[in-house]
Design a protein around this motif. Sequence first.
Motif, short mmCIF file in Angstrom:
data_model
loop_
_atom_site.label_atom_id
_atom_site.label_comp_id
_atom_site.label_asym_id
_atom_site.label_seq_id
_atom_site.Cartn_x
_atom_site.Cartn_y
_atom_site.Cartn_z
N ASN A 90 35.32 33.60 47.42
CA ASN A 90 36.42 33.30 46.52
C ASN A 90 37.71 33.37 47.33
O ASN A 90 38.24 34.45 47.60
CB ASN A 90 36.45 34.30 45.36
CG ASN A 90 37.52 33.99 44.35
OD1 ASN A 90 38.59 33.48 44.67
ND2 ASN A 90 37.24 34.31 43.10
N ASP A 93 40.94 34.98 45.33
CA ASP A 93 40.99 36.44 45.24
C ASP A 93 40.74 37.12 46.59
O ASP A 93 40.83 38.34 46.69
CB ASP A 93 39.95 36.94 44.24
CG ASP A 93 40.26 36.51 42.82
OD1 ASP A 93 41.43 36.28 42.51
OD2 ASP A 93 39.31 36.40 42.02
N LYS A 94 40.39 36.33 47.61
CA LYS A 94 40.07 36.85 48.94
C LYS A 94 38.93 37.86 48.88
O LYS A 94 38.99 38.95 49.46
CB LYS A 94 41.30 37.43 49.62
CG LYS A 94 42.37 36.38 49.90
CD LYS A 94 43.52 36.94 50.67
CE LYS A 94 44.52 35.82 50.93
NZ LYS A 94 45.66 36.27 51.71
N VAL A 95 37.88 37.49 48.15
CA VAL A 95 36.70 38.34 48.02
C VAL A 95 35.47 37.51 48.37
O VAL A 95 35.23 36.46 47.77
CB VAL A 95 36.56 38.90 46.59
CG1 VAL A 95 35.26 39.67 46.44
CG2 VAL A 95 37.75 39.79 46.23
#
Length: 142
Positions: A90, A93-95
């Motif tokens: 993602n 969201d930087k996840v």
Amino acid sequence: MAFKVKESKNEVDVNASLGSEKYITTITSNGKQIIGDEPEHLGGKNTGFNPYEFLGSALSMCTAATLRVYAERKEIDLGEINVSVNLSNNTIDKVATFTKHISFGNKDLDEKDIKRLQVIAESCPVNRLLTNQIVVNTNIDL
């Protein structure tokens, strides 16, 4: 006797070389060679793993090998070990989420062994690397 992963400072040198043929990359390390590429929808020819597939394959291979080492030490018959990794990245969201699905050829494992195997699967060195703080240093050599 508890199963312990040997702690060490692992260093790997990998070289990627990309010539004029769009995105087909020769990757070498320690005398071995593999090919990487991008999918067709990104302009590649899909002739090799893309970078995310390499990352997922490192986790799946390490998990399988760690489970095999443990099973051999404990004399547990797992049969064939299959590890499937899904990577969802993602970017908003930087996840990044890695989901591992593990199955064994031997379906007669008891609950105690299954719980311990899950702990072992999460202790593979690549799993631990991906859950540690990661630092990426970039140098441009002219």
